[in-house]
Motif scaffolding. Sequence first.
Motif, PDB file in Angstrom:
ATOM      1  N   LEU A  43      50.602  49.636  24.874  1.00 18.56           N
ATOM      2  CA  LEU A  43      51.266  49.603  26.043  1.00 18.56           C
ATOM      3  C   LEU A  43      51.127  50.709  27.090  1.00 18.56           C
ATOM      4  O   LEU A  43      51.102  50.339  28.086  1.00 18.56           O
ATOM      5  N   THR A  44      51.335  51.799  26.651  1.00 16.59           N
ATOM      6  CA  THR A  44      51.147  53.094  27.489  1.00 16.59           C
ATOM      7  C   THR A  44      50.035  53.234  28.216  1.00 16.59           C
ATOM      8  O   THR A  44      50.096  53.664  29.498  1.00 16.59           O
ATOM      9  N   HIS A  45      48.959  52.666  27.571  1.00 14.86           N
ATOM     10  CA  HIS A  45      47.566  52.539  28.229  1.00 14.86           C
ATOM     11  C   HIS A  45      47.358  51.464  29.368  1.00 14.86           C
ATOM     12  O   HIS A  45      46.342  51.227  29.865  1.00 14.86           O
TER      13      HIS A  45
ATOM     14  N   ALA B 163      43.674  36.131  31.794  1.00 14.07           N
ATOM     15  CA  ALA B 163      43.363  37.474  32.653  1.00 14.07           C
ATOM     16  C   ALA B 163      43.553  37.028  34.009  1.00 14.07           C
ATOM     17  O   ALA B 163      43.318  37.760  34.771  1.00 14.07           O
ATOM     18  N   ILE B 164      44.133  35.816  34.181  1.00  4.92           N
ATOM     19  CA  ILE B 164      44.507  35.401  35.630  1.00  4.92           C
ATOM     20  C   ILE B 164      45.854  36.181  35.980  1.00  4.92           C
ATOM     21  O   ILE B 164      46.431  35.870  35.524  1.00  4.92           O
ATOM     22  N   HIS B 165      45.563  36.691  37.347  1.00  4.50           N
ATOM     23  CA  HIS B 165      46.810  37.419  37.849  1.00  4.50           C
ATOM     24  C   HIS B 165      47.562  36.480  38.215  1.00  4.50           C
ATOM     25  O   HIS B 165      47.346  35.373  39.027  1.00  4.50           O
ATOM     26  N   PRO B 166      49.024  36.868  38.076  1.00  4.81           N
ATOM     27  CA  PRO B 166      50.206  35.971  38.604  1.00  4.81           C
ATOM     28  C   PRO B 166      49.883  35.741  40.057  1.00  4.81           C
ATOM     29  O   PRO B 166      50.236  34.470  40.557  1.00  4.81           O
ATOM     30  N   GLU B 167      49.417  36.460  40.677  1.00  2.00           N
ATOM     31  CA  GLU B 167      49.225  36.501  42.317  1.00  2.00           C
ATOM     32  C   GLU B 167      48.119  35.249  42.580  1.00  2.00           C
ATOM     33  O   GLU B 167      48.179  34.616  43.786  1.00  2.00           O
ATOM     34  N   SER B 168      47.331  34.919  41.609  1.00  2.23           N
ATOM     35  CA  SER B 168      46.218  33.823  41.740  1.00  2.23           C
ATOM     36  C   SER B 168      46.804  32.521  41.124  1.00  2.23           C
ATOM     37  O   SER B 168      45.830  31.546  41.090  1.00  2.23           O
ATOM     38  N   TYR B 169      47.838  32.477  40.530  1.00  2.00           N
ATOM     39  CA  TYR B 169      48.511  31.367  39.795  1.00  2.00           C
ATOM     40  C   TYR B 169      48.352  30.022  40.774  1.00  2.00           C
ATOM     41  O   TYR B 169      47.902  29.072  40.387  1.00  2.00           O
ATOM     42  N   GLY B 170      48.620  30.322  41.926  1.00  2.00           N
ATOM     43  CA  GLY B 170      48.958  29.232  43.006  1.00  2.00           C
ATOM     44  C   GLY B 170      47.322  28.509  43.437  1.00  2.00           C
ATOM     45  O   GLY B 170      47.557  27.444  43.409  1.00  2.00           O
ATOM     46  N   ALA B 171      46.455  29.670  43.455  1.00  2.00           N
ATOM     47  CA  ALA B 171      45.205  29.069  43.624  1.00  2.00           C
ATOM     48  C   ALA B 171      44.503  28.385  42.317  1.00  2.00           C
ATOM     49  O   ALA B 171      43.805  27.327  42.663  1.00  2.00           O
ATOM     50  N   THR B 172      44.987  28.815  41.225  1.00  2.00           N
ATOM     51  CA  THR B 172      44.591  28.534  40.022  1.00  2.00           C
ATOM     52  C   THR B 172      44.860  26.889  39.915  1.00  2.00           C
ATOM     53  O   THR B 172      44.325  25.769  39.499  1.00  2.00           O
TER      54      THR B 172
ATOM     55  N   VAL C 141      41.593  49.321  26.583  1.00  2.00           N
ATOM     56  CA  VAL C 141      42.786  48.462  26.390  1.00  2.00           C
ATOM     57  C   VAL C 141      42.926  47.341  27.481  1.00  2.00           C
ATOM     58  O   VAL C 141      43.382  46.256  27.088  1.00  2.00           O
ATOM     59  N   ASN C 142      42.714  47.807  28.703  1.00  2.00           N
ATOM     60  CA  ASN C 142      42.706  46.714  29.771  1.00  2.00           C
ATOM     61  C   ASN C 142      41.664  45.594  29.574  1.00  2.00           C
ATOM     62  O   ASN C 142      41.911  44.575  30.014  1.00  2.00           O
ATOM     63  N   GLU C 143      40.667  46.091  29.050  1.00  2.00           N
ATOM     64  CA  GLU C 143      39.644  45.048  29.173  1.00  2.00           C
ATOM     65  C   GLU C 143      39.800  44.029  28.290  1.00  2.00           C
ATOM     66  O   GLU C 143      39.518  42.766  28.178  1.00  2.00           O
ATOM     67  N   VAL C 144      40.483  44.482  27.015  1.00  2.00           N
ATOM     68  CA  VAL C 144      40.857  43.507  25.839  1.00  2.00           C
ATOM     69  C   VAL C 144      42.078  42.837  26.362  1.00  2.00           C
ATOM     70  O   VAL C 144      42.311  41.658  26.111  1.00  2.00           O
ATOM     71  N   GLY C 145      43.114  43.470  27.072  1.00  2.00           N
ATOM     72  CA  GLY C 145      44.524  43.194  27.208  1.00  2.00           C
ATOM     73  C   GLY C 145      45.313  43.271  26.073  1.00  2.00           C
ATOM     74  O   GLY C 145      44.889  43.494  24.929  1.00  2.00           O
ATOM     75  N   VAL C 146      46.654  42.830  26.241  1.00  2.00           N
ATOM     76  CA  VAL C 146      47.608  43.402  24.863  1.00  2.00           C
ATOM     77  C   VAL C 146      48.658  42.105  24.928  1.00  2.00           C
ATOM     78  O   VAL C 146      49.015  41.416  25.925  1.00  2.00           O
ATOM     79  N   ASN C 147      48.871  41.838  23.717  1.00  2.00           N
ATOM     80  CA  ASN C 147      49.989  40.636  23.389  1.00  2.00           C
ATOM     81  C   ASN C 147      51.208  41.355  23.666  1.00  2.00           C
ATOM     82  O   ASN C 147      51.654  42.283  22.852  1.00  2.00           O
TER      83      ASN C 147
ATOM     84  N   ALA D 226      50.139  45.739  36.432  1.00  2.00           N
ATOM     85  CA  ALA D 226      50.270  45.423  34.636  1.00  2.00           C
ATOM     86  C   ALA D 226      49.873  44.229  34.543  1.00  2.00           C
ATOM     87  O   ALA D 226      49.393  43.866  33.478  1.00  2.00           O
ATOM     88  N   ALA D 227      50.670  43.316  35.132  1.00  2.00           N
ATOM     89  CA  ALA D 227      50.849  41.848  34.808  1.00  2.00           C
ATOM     90  C   ALA D 227      49.325  40.993  34.381  1.00  2.00           C
ATOM     91  O   ALA D 227      49.560  40.551  33.107  1.00  2.00           O
ATOM     92  N   GLY D 228      48.373  41.244  34.954  1.00  2.00           N
ATOM     93  CA  GLY D 228      47.238  40.791  34.613  1.00  2.00           C
ATOM     94  C   GLY D 228      46.481  40.917  33.356  1.00  2.00           C
ATOM     95  O   GLY D 228      45.863  40.502  32.788  1.00  2.00           O
ATOM     96  N   PHE D 229      46.873  42.053  32.723  1.00  2.00           N
ATOM     97  CA  PHE D 229      46.661  42.753  31.576  1.00  2.00           C
ATOM     98  C   PHE D 229      47.376  42.551  30.071  1.00  2.00           C
ATOM     99  O   PHE D 229      47.105  42.839  29.113  1.00  2.00           O
ATOM    100  N   MET D 230      48.461  41.750  30.564  1.00  2.00           N
ATOM    101  CA  MET D 230      49.397  41.404  29.475  1.00  2.00           C
ATOM    102  C   MET D 230      49.348  39.910  28.944  1.00  2.00           C
ATOM    103  O   MET D 230      49.090  39.076  29.952  1.00  2.00           O
TER     104      MET D 230
END
Length: 725
Positions: free
Chosen positions: A504-506, A565-574, A489-495, A548-552
């Motif tokens: 979402l539970t996973h 799959a970019i995590h919000p904590e890396s938005y600034g660097a991106t 589930v986390n490899e694919v990510g979810v809408n 959770a954020a990076g997998f949504m």
Amino acid sequence: MTDTQIFSHIASALSLAPKQVSTVAGLIDEGATIPFLARYRKEATGGLDEEQLREVRDRIEFHRTLEERKKTILKAIKEQDKLTTELKEEIIQCSDLKTLEDLYLPYKKKRKTRGDMAKEKGLEPLAKLIWEQNITHGNPLEYAKEYISEEHELPDAETALTASLDIVAEWINESVELRDRLRTIIRKHALLKSKKNPVVEKRTNFEIYYDFVTPVRHIKPHQVLALNRGERENVLFVNLELNTGRTLDSLDDLVITDDMSIFTPYLQDAVEDAYKRLLIPSLERELRNELTAAADEHAIATFATNVRNLLLQPPLKNHIVMGIDPAFRTGCKVAIIDETGAYLEGTTIFPTPPQNKISESAKVVNRLIDKHGVTLIAIGNGTGSRETEQFIADVIRDRKDSRPDEELSYLIISEAGASVYSASAVAREEFPDLNASQRGNISIARRVQDPLAELVKIDPKSIGVGLYQHDVNQSNLSKKLDDVVESCVNEVGVNLNTASSSLLTHISGLSRSVARNIIEHRETAGRFKNREEIKEISGVGDFRFQQAAGFMRIPDGDHPLDNTAIHPESYGATENLCNLFGIDIDNLSDQKEKIETTLSSIDISDVANRLGIGMPTLELIIENLQKPGRDPRESLPKPLMRQDVMKMEDLSSGMKLEGTVRNVVDFGAFVDIGVKQDGLLHISQMSKGRERISDPHDVVSVGDIINVEITNIDAERGRIGLSLV
């Protein structure tokens, strides 16, 4: 061992740095999930992948459990005032549970034994004389005379001597060195044999084990599980066989230190008694348990691999699907779902025996296809599937005459677990107005569009791609399968705006209650526009958000990176990276060529330093900028779709066909080649002239589309042999 010692021990065993292990332990203790660590904390873990992280986690759990057991044992022995300095040190230094329990064996509370009764009669001093072997002259009976006692039912010296051997036998049984010697002998030389229970008269699935023998060191996991089941069903008698004479000689060499002792013959009797009455029953049970545990572990790993491959089957998007749950007497349940998986209409048709209402059923199917624009028909592979397949193939062929350009195909799909889903609370919540029989066909149809999203609603044990999955340790199986589902589930990510509560539970860091809260928020406040809104959900604090954020994913959201799959904590660097190379972050899809050309040639180390981030994080950012919103399943081969059907009578040896791998087991793979019975691609037929194959998973996986050749057909038994083309 302290935690530091445990981490050092694990690091040595896994060829890792102690710092890696201690860091992983600290992060897991804080609540971090394996998918989060594997994707977003590579710098901290030294780039460990999910498999390595789970191995570290499991070993930490084992060693911590072992340390707790040591504390319990030390306390128990201390309370008996029998804890010597030497014994304490042995227990503290012990690194495996088996040896630990051997050390504890003499002090473990147990039912009164023959040895205990002999001690109560005052025979322990005589037993020590025999055990110490220091007396080389005289008559043993003379030493036993003083223990004659009518009160203790010891009428003569011979009786006293014999009774004292019960104490000696227990000392032999409790010897760590001797038990280890016997374990080694058993593993090297023992045979495991099975025989048919004479009272069994009917044919069974265990016929190859009616007269079965194999060295313990060579037995295969699936054989262990088959023997266990045959024994449990009272079809087989299973026992361990060892050369008793040679084994006793080997044990005598350990116990008897002075052949000149007058008690040597009695000591030999004690060894034989301990061997037959105590050691062999105990170590045979231990061996069978070990073989079962190893077979369980292997079967669970095989099942987990199959489940993973099934969950990660590529979705067939943009299809309006007709799902059919076939049956005979009760009819075939039909459901239509649109491209998003929404249920449109359902009914029941009766094209199969005994009703055989073929023309009436064809009218209903044709009406539904025309009304909804069906492009794909999914047929469950259960009872009546091939008869239903023939019916659908005929419908498609007849339609071709008047609609030659129509794109309409069918495929056979595993319906394992559909009935479990249809009766579940999840299904009742999704379709409260439908009865259970009408929900299963919806599940079958949805599995085509997105296997992962649909199959996570079902207990993985019910998915039907294992071997003996109901026989193995259910706790270990559940833990392993939970890991697999979490990983997929986390490899694919979810809408975030379409995912079900089950999906979402996973997601990393989310609980069942938080998943429900997300659904409720979506239903009341509308779709999510950005990841930050997740923080408004009850139960989602900063830590859950981090996990959770990076997998949504939020397609067409406020922030373009929310669909990556970019995590919000890396938005600034991106954003800094994009500014550095003139990339418009708001229009990523329109700059694919520029992004690919620009970012594929940069100096990763130099740019990472300039941005103040680690190289793994930069690599993740670049990968997602190059392919925003990419589904990792898209690169896999799509399921095999058909328009016609074959019968077993149509087959012949040498025929080459295309098939879908349905299940992979130790001895091969079962392949759907479009007839009623799956063919068996035996492991011996997988090599194609190469070296011997030891694991079928090295060659094929569940869901693979492969080319096979028919090697033999047994129509009477419904068996088809295959080889790889």
